[in-house]
Design a protein around this motif. Structure first.
Motif, PDB file in Angstrom:
ATOM      1  N   ILE A 267      46.147  35.465  37.853  1.00 36.08           N
ATOM      2  CA  ILE A 267      45.710  35.438  36.447  1.00 36.08           C
ATOM      3  C   ILE A 267      46.337  36.558  35.624  1.00 36.08           C
ATOM      4  O   ILE A 267      46.846  36.329  34.553  1.00 36.08           O
ATOM      5  N   ILE A 268      46.322  37.797  36.145  1.00 34.25           N
ATOM      6  CA  ILE A 268      46.862  38.918  35.370  1.00 34.25           C
ATOM      7  C   ILE A 268      47.911  39.667  36.176  1.00 34.25           C
ATOM      8  O   ILE A 268      47.697  39.976  37.346  1.00 34.25           O
ATOM      9  N   ARG A 269      49.051  39.924  35.541  1.00 39.26           N
ATOM     10  CA  ARG A 269      50.044  40.804  36.147  1.00 39.26           C
ATOM     11  C   ARG A 269      50.345  41.954  35.200  1.00 39.26           C
ATOM     12  O   ARG A 269      50.493  41.740  34.003  1.00 39.26           O
ATOM     13  N   GLU A 270      50.449  43.146  35.740  1.00 38.82           N
ATOM     14  CA  GLU A 270      50.711  44.321  34.916  1.00 38.82           C
ATOM     15  C   GLU A 270      52.096  44.868  35.233  1.00 38.82           C
ATOM     16  O   GLU A 270      52.493  44.926  36.385  1.00 38.82           O
ATOM     17  N   TYR A 271      52.812  45.255  34.175  1.00 42.40           N
ATOM     18  CA  TYR A 271      54.147  45.841  34.341  1.00 42.40           C
ATOM     19  C   TYR A 271      54.164  47.182  33.630  1.00 42.40           C
ATOM     20  O   TYR A 271      53.785  47.269  32.462  1.00 42.40           O
TER      21      TYR A 271
ATOM     22  N   HIS B 137      50.622  40.427  31.461  1.00 43.55           N
ATOM     23  CA  HIS B 137      50.868  38.992  31.358  1.00 43.55           C
ATOM     24  C   HIS B 137      49.684  38.252  31.969  1.00 43.55           C
ATOM     25  O   HIS B 137      49.425  38.366  33.165  1.00 43.55           O
ATOM     26  N   LEU B 138      48.982  37.522  31.131  1.00 40.56           N
ATOM     27  CA  LEU B 138      47.816  36.769  31.589  1.00 40.56           C
ATOM     28  C   LEU B 138      48.110  35.279  31.504  1.00 40.56           C
ATOM     29  O   LEU B 138      48.684  34.816  30.521  1.00 40.56           O
TER      30      LEU B 138
ATOM     31  N   GLU C 299      39.471  45.308  28.111  1.00 37.57           N
ATOM     32  CA  GLU C 299      40.141  46.483  28.653  1.00 37.57           C
ATOM     33  C   GLU C 299      41.666  46.393  28.451  1.00 37.57           C
ATOM     34  O   GLU C 299      42.326  47.376  28.149  1.00 37.57           O
ATOM     35  N   TYR C 300      42.190  45.179  28.603  1.00 37.61           N
ATOM     36  CA  TYR C 300      43.617  44.964  28.376  1.00 37.61           C
ATOM     37  C   TYR C 300      43.913  44.901  26.881  1.00 37.61           C
ATOM     38  O   TYR C 300      44.805  45.575  26.374  1.00 37.61           O
TER      39      TYR C 300
END
Ligand code: ADP
Ligand code: MG
Length: 151
Positions: A62-66, A75-76, A92-93
């Motif tokens: 569901i969520i990736r953080e870069y 990126h959700l 929070e994002y």
């Protein structure tokens, strides 16, 4: 604001240009059918932030953080989210120091205060119309900057 794109490269170039203008807390909602170009756009956006390797889809996460770009990038992809999503803690994002791109944002129940909605419409094999709409002052300012760059 409406843009007509005639290739995936053009869509990615527009996304990259937008990425160069975003500020902490920018949220983009991507709306459109499967294959409309949301992930393609997101890839160009990541490149514009200076993120070289974006994983094609967050799929099961569901969520990736870069953290390697000009700003933190979240990126959700809510495609696999079934129903109940009010306890994901997405504020929070959305309200953090990074920028968020949300595929299938129409599945969200609670909306942030300020966001850009980008609606993708497929017009031919490589033709896409992107409609950009701002909700809130920061997003309005962002789209004004983009329009200025494009003119
Ligand atoms: P989504 O994430 O909306 O399901 P994808 O980005 O994964 O869509 O897939 C879009 C597909 O359409 C890709 O294979 C891409 O190469 C193709 N395509 C063709 N023309 C365009 C365009 N102008 N913009 C974006 N994608 C395009
Ligand atoms: Mg996708």
């Amino acid at each position: 604001m409406e843009y007509q794109l005639t290739s995936p490269e053009e869509t990615q170039a527009l996304a990259a240009k937008l990425a160069q203008l975003v500020t902490p807390g920018t949220v983009l909602f991507l709306i459109g059918d499967l294959g409309a170009g949301k992930t393609t756009f997101t890839k160009g956006f990541a490149l514009g932030l200076g993120i070289k390797r974006m994983i094609k889809s967050p799929s099961y996460t569901i969520i990736r953080e870069y953290e390697t770009g000009r700003l933190p990038f979240y990126h959700l992809d809510l495609y696999r989210l079934a129903g109940n999503n009010d306890d994901l803690g997405l504020e929070e994002y959305f309200e953090g120091e990074g920028v968020s791109v949300v595929e299938w944002a129409n599945l969200l129940e609670e909306l942030p205060r300020d966001y850009v909605t980008i609606t993708f419409t497929k017009t031919s094999l490589e033709g896409r119309i992107l409609n950009l709409k701002a909700t809130g002052p920061n997003s309005t300012a962002l789209l004004k900057k983009l329009a200025k760059e494009e003119s």
